[in-house]
Scaffold this motif. Sequence first.
Motif, PDB file in Angstrom:
ATOM      1  N   PRO A 170      41.974  38.898  31.453  1.00  8.98           N
ATOM      2  CA  PRO A 170      40.889  39.279  32.308  1.00  8.98           C
ATOM      3  C   PRO A 170      40.185  40.816  31.453  1.00  8.98           C
ATOM      4  O   PRO A 170      40.807  41.163  30.682  1.00  8.98           O
ATOM      5  CB  PRO A 170      41.621  40.056  33.640  1.00  8.98           C
ATOM      6  CG  PRO A 170      42.786  39.285  33.692  1.00  8.98           C
ATOM      7  CD  PRO A 170      43.320  39.136  32.315  1.00  8.98           C
ATOM      8  N   PRO A 171      38.820  40.667  31.721  1.00 11.69           N
ATOM      9  CA  PRO A 171      38.270  41.933  30.856  1.00 11.69           C
ATOM     10  C   PRO A 171      38.774  43.302  31.458  1.00 11.69           C
ATOM     11  O   PRO A 171      39.478  43.221  32.444  1.00 11.69           O
ATOM     12  CB  PRO A 171      36.734  41.684  31.309  1.00 11.69           C
ATOM     13  CG  PRO A 171      36.550  39.931  31.746  1.00 11.69           C
ATOM     14  CD  PRO A 171      38.044  39.965  32.318  1.00 11.69           C
ATOM     15  N   PRO A 172      38.290  44.289  30.799  1.00  9.38           N
ATOM     16  CA  PRO A 172      38.751  45.613  31.359  1.00  9.38           C
ATOM     17  C   PRO A 172      38.342  45.956  32.677  1.00  9.38           C
ATOM     18  O   PRO A 172      37.046  45.615  33.106  1.00  9.38           O
ATOM     19  CB  PRO A 172      38.245  46.673  30.162  1.00  9.38           C
ATOM     20  CG  PRO A 172      38.052  45.796  28.944  1.00  9.38           C
ATOM     21  CD  PRO A 172      37.579  44.342  29.459  1.00  9.38           C
ATOM     22  N   LEU A 173      38.894  46.762  33.266  1.00  9.88           N
ATOM     23  CA  LEU A 173      38.376  47.066  34.697  1.00  9.88           C
ATOM     24  C   LEU A 173      37.230  47.820  34.605  1.00  9.88           C
ATOM     25  O   LEU A 173      36.903  48.947  33.686  1.00  9.88           O
ATOM     26  CB  LEU A 173      39.467  47.988  35.258  1.00  9.88           C
ATOM     27  CG  LEU A 173      41.102  47.210  35.630  1.00  9.88           C
ATOM     28  CD1 LEU A 173      41.945  48.446  36.213  1.00  9.88           C
ATOM     29  CD2 LEU A 173      40.611  46.134  36.831  1.00  9.88           C
ATOM     30  N   ALA A 174      36.297  47.693  35.722  1.00  6.29           N
ATOM     31  CA  ALA A 174      35.250  48.664  35.898  1.00  6.29           C
ATOM     32  C   ALA A 174      35.730  50.087  36.244  1.00  6.29           C
ATOM     33  O   ALA A 174      36.984  50.129  36.865  1.00  6.29           O
ATOM     34  CB  ALA A 174      34.355  48.058  36.959  1.00  6.29           C
ATOM     35  N   ALA A 175      34.953  51.295  36.280  1.00  5.36           N
ATOM     36  CA  ALA A 175      35.444  52.376  36.606  1.00  5.36           C
ATOM     37  C   ALA A 175      35.786  52.670  38.065  1.00  5.36           C
ATOM     38  O   ALA A 175      35.020  52.187  38.978  1.00  5.36           O
ATOM     39  CB  ALA A 175      34.271  53.470  36.515  1.00  5.36           C
ATOM     40  N   GLU A 231      32.152  42.016  35.334  1.00 10.91           N
ATOM     41  CA  GLU A 231      31.847  40.564  35.316  1.00 10.91           C
ATOM     42  C   GLU A 231      32.083  39.956  36.872  1.00 10.91           C
ATOM     43  O   GLU A 231      31.476  38.856  36.818  1.00 10.91           O
ATOM     44  CB  GLU A 231      32.729  39.949  34.106  1.00 10.91           C
ATOM     45  CG  GLU A 231      32.279  40.342  32.985  1.00 10.91           C
ATOM     46  CD  GLU A 231      33.107  39.552  31.747  1.00 10.91           C
ATOM     47  OE1 GLU A 231      33.474  38.510  31.959  1.00 10.91           O
ATOM     48  OE2 GLU A 231      33.070  40.242  30.497  1.00 10.91           O
ATOM     49  N   TYR A 232      32.781  40.560  37.617  1.00 13.71           N
ATOM     50  CA  TYR A 232      33.024  39.979  38.934  1.00 13.71           C
ATOM     51  C   TYR A 232      32.630  40.826  39.912  1.00 13.71           C
ATOM     52  O   TYR A 232      32.657  42.131  39.880  1.00 13.71           O
ATOM     53  CB  TYR A 232      34.714  39.584  38.792  1.00 13.71           C
ATOM     54  CG  TYR A 232      34.703  38.575  37.964  1.00 13.71           C
ATOM     55  CD1 TYR A 232      34.624  37.036  38.235  1.00 13.71           C
ATOM     56  CD2 TYR A 232      35.395  38.577  36.615  1.00 13.71           C
ATOM     57  CE1 TYR A 232      34.902  35.991  37.319  1.00 13.71           C
ATOM     58  CE2 TYR A 232      35.595  37.954  35.736  1.00 13.71           C
ATOM     59  CZ  TYR A 232      35.357  36.522  36.192  1.00 13.71           C
ATOM     60  OH  TYR A 232      35.510  35.622  34.873  1.00 13.71           O
ATOM     61  N   GLU A 233      32.502  40.384  40.952  1.00 14.13           N
ATOM     62  CA  GLU A 233      31.781  41.032  42.316  1.00 14.13           C
ATOM     63  C   GLU A 233      33.221  41.597  43.195  1.00 14.13           C
ATOM     64  O   GLU A 233      32.733  42.351  44.089  1.00 14.13           O
ATOM     65  CB  GLU A 233      31.025  40.597  42.916  1.00 14.13           C
ATOM     66  CG  GLU A 233      29.625  40.111  42.252  1.00 14.13           C
ATOM     67  CD  GLU A 233      28.571  39.334  43.057  1.00 14.13           C
ATOM     68  OE1 GLU A 233      28.815  39.152  44.405  1.00 14.13           O
ATOM     69  OE2 GLU A 233      27.332  39.164  42.503  1.00 14.13           O
TER      70      GLU A 233
END
Length: 310
Positions: A139-144, A151-153
Amino acid sequence: TNPAFQLLIDEGWVSPLDLTLLEEETFQTIFEKKKFQSIPILAQQRLLHAYKWAIRCKAIGREVTEATMARGVIQDFAEEWKEIEEQMDRKEQPFPAFTSGMNPQVYDETVRAWLQATHGKHGVPLIYLIREKTDPGSPPPLAASKCFSIEYESLIEEMIAFMPLSGVSYHRDEAYFATKIKMAAINSTYYATLKPHLNKNNGRDAYFLWTTLLTNKAEWLEIIKSAKDFLRKPWNFHHRNTYKNWLAKFTTAVSTIAQAAAAGHPCTALSQTEIVNAFISCLTLEQRGRPEQLSALNTALSVVRQNSNG
């Protein structure tokens, strides 16, 4: 030594010994027995959310670090997980029933809707079982302050994308899906073709094979119809095709029906007796030709009738 809870250990909420419980069910049981009752209520809740979050990270291959276990991230997970649990608590809908003549596209859409609404081992909707990408990577890095990437909602969307198509949890989910397909297909003409996959609890391959059969159904029905129609048409010595050419087409028609039946399409391969009867019928329905031709033909047919295997 589990890094998932180092922050909790540092804050004195729980001892390292308590965090050696790796199985979620075991952790949940002990937690419910108030093993952590000396910890403040809010801390207990965060501990439980932290544990569940770490389990989900592990499930989709996300590295668990101190940043992953930050308060804001765990708080966001708690909110996301509450919504997922509400979905999981809803009564499971019956798997879509299959009947002959159904529109393949409509049926596939109802199956996908069922998979989206039905949750598996880690709370992930079973739609992940038929995901196109078999190896999506990490998985990509976490959003803040979020428990999913930019990349996901939502968490559930990201878990669908990254839940591995291997391992104990996957095979458990896939086996459950396979039982549902079996129940829906068992009385259909497709079941014999799907059975090898279903006997191995291979729900993913069974699903893709079934959708292929259903999608190609209309085309195959026309092919089967043409083959059966040919086996009813008479041949005689005035026919535009020679006997040799007609016999080649007759053999192809018989083989086509057998192939369609073996692929699970709605037809049955002809028995040897049925093939012989069709052969004789085609050559006797409208006999035309010179007397010597008809005499030779009928002599040959009398021999065919005498032979049990045609």
